[in-house]
Scaffold this motif. Structure first.
Motif, PDB file in Angstrom:
ATOM      1  N   LEU A 203       0.817  -1.211   0.000  1.00 34.14           N
ATOM      2  CA  LEU A 203       0.000   0.000   0.000  1.00 34.14           C
ATOM      3  C   LEU A 203       0.854   1.266   0.000  1.00 34.14           C
ATOM      4  CD1 LEU A 203      -2.793  -1.177   2.440  1.00 34.14           C
ATOM      5  CD2 LEU A 203      -3.153  -0.443   0.085  1.00 34.14           C
ATOM      6  N   HIS A 204       2.172   1.093   0.156  1.00 33.12           N
ATOM      7  CA  HIS A 204       3.094   2.214   0.110  1.00 33.12           C
ATOM      8  C   HIS A 204       3.942   2.171  -1.163  1.00 33.12           C
ATOM      9  CE1 HIS A 204       2.439   3.748   4.261  1.00 33.12           C
ATOM     10  NE2 HIS A 204       2.001   2.514   4.415  1.00 33.12           N
ATOM     11  N   GLU A 205       3.503   1.361  -2.128  1.00 36.06           N
ATOM     12  CA  GLU A 205       4.196   1.248  -3.401  1.00 36.06           C
ATOM     13  C   GLU A 205       3.247   1.627  -4.537  1.00 36.06           C
ATOM     14  OE1 GLU A 205       5.424  -2.806  -3.526  1.00 36.06           O
ATOM     15  OE2 GLU A 205       6.846  -2.628  -1.860  1.00 36.06           O
ATOM     16  N   TRP A 206       3.826   1.968  -5.680  1.00 33.69           N
ATOM     17  CA  TRP A 206       3.027   2.281  -6.858  1.00 33.69           C
ATOM     18  C   TRP A 206       2.365   1.015  -7.395  1.00 33.69           C
ATOM     19  CZ3 TRP A 206       1.482   6.591  -9.317  1.00 33.69           C
ATOM     20  CH2 TRP A 206       0.942   6.456 -10.597  1.00 33.69           C
ATOM     21  N   PRO A 207       1.079   1.046  -7.807  1.00 33.35           N
ATOM     22  CA  PRO A 207       0.198   2.206  -7.949  1.00 33.35           C
ATOM     23  C   PRO A 207      -0.681   2.477  -6.726  1.00 33.35           C
ATOM     24  CG  PRO A 207      -0.825   0.331  -8.987  1.00 33.35           C
ATOM     25  CD  PRO A 207       0.492  -0.170  -8.434  1.00 33.35           C
ATOM     26  N   LEU A 208      -0.507   1.663  -5.671  1.00 30.55           N
ATOM     27  CA  LEU A 208      -1.400   1.826  -4.522  1.00 30.55           C
ATOM     28  C   LEU A 208      -1.132   3.105  -3.741  1.00 30.55           C
ATOM     29  CD1 LEU A 208      -1.616  -1.872  -3.270  1.00 30.55           C
ATOM     30  CD2 LEU A 208      -3.311  -0.564  -4.548  1.00 30.55           C
ATOM     31  N   THR A 209       0.089   3.655  -3.856  1.00 27.54           N
ATOM     32  CA  THR A 209       0.335   4.952  -3.212  1.00 27.54           C
ATOM     33  C   THR A 209      -0.571   6.013  -3.818  1.00 27.54           C
ATOM     34  OG1 THR A 209       2.181   5.211  -4.763  1.00 27.54           O
ATOM     35  CG2 THR A 209       2.721   4.550  -2.522  1.00 27.54           C
TER      36      THR A 209
END
Length: 238
Positions: free
Chosen positions: A99-105
């Motif tokens: 959740l702290h990585e792309w694309p979830l950021t």
């Protein structure tokens, strides 16, 4: 037994933000001088017949609340600390990090559901890791220590006659559970599954709409910016 309505954390995900916020408030309150009362927990969990996993996030106060009801029984799943740490870091810890990585950021900013999901996963992860991020080298050892502390807490609070300890490493089935709950043993086989694989599939399904929404918003915004830039350059040339 098959007629029971079990509540698991995953029950919250299809319903949305408000339900997750309620669980988050209960988790935060469990570490204060005013933890949720039984009436508040009943309102949170609805009319489910049993709770799966959820009480472990409510701390000692949450366990004590249910211990105070003599009609409630407890099933405690026992496993090696290393096995527990591997499972939690590969499921909850893994998706909290994602959740702290792309694309979830980007999805966290564009979608309220993902924003709240990140907060709930953070509270759950930090409850077990003593505040350590999954990338921390001491993350797994913290999970192992928390697991041992939790097992000790449950055994100290719940009367021995009201708790069934099942060893996950040795295996178990309907017989042990149903005899303890004093109900009939189902005819169908006890379900065996890869819970970690199921967690990842469920997480992808839940997050997919938010990711698609985010990509559409970003594409639309990019197209609008490009269009504005082209228009502005044309105006400058004139």
């Amino acid at each position: 037994m098959l007629g029971y309505r079990p509540f698991h954390i995953s029950e919250l995900l299809p319903h949305g933000v408000r339900q997750m916020q309620a669980l988050e408030e209960a988790m935060v309150a469990s570490s204060t001088d005013t933890p949720y009362t039984r009436a508040e927990l009943d309102k949170l969990f609805g009319d489910y017949d049993c709770l799966i996993e959820s009480p472990c996030y409510l701390g000692a106060s949450g366990i004590q609340t249910y211990v105070d009801d003599p009609n409630i029984k407890f099933i405690l799943t026992q496993r090696s600390p290393e096995s527990f740490a591997k499972s939690l870091s590969g499921s909850l810890g893994c998706y909290y990090a994602k959740l702290h990585e792309w694309p979830l950021t980007a999805a966290r900013v564009c979608d309220g559901f993902v924003w709240e999901l990140e907060r709930m996963f953070r509270l759950m992860t930090f409850r077990w890791s003593h505040g350590l991020h999954p990338s921390d080298p001491d993350f797994r050892s913290a999970l192992e220590q928390s697991y041992l502390e939790y097992m000790k807490t449950v055994r100290s609070l719940v009367p021995a006659e009201r708790v069934l300890v099942l060893d996950l490493d040795k295996g178990f089935g309907w017989e042990e559970i149903c005899n303890f709950l004093e109900c009939e043993v189902p005819e169908e086989p006890y379900p065996r599954s890869n819970s970690m694989a199921e967690f990842h599939v469920a997480a992808e399904v839940v997050l997919a709409p938010a990711v698609r929404k985010t990509m559409v918003l970003l594409a639309t915004s990019t197209a609008a910016l490009v269009g504005f830039g082209a228009w502005y350059l044309q105006r400058l040339r004139k």
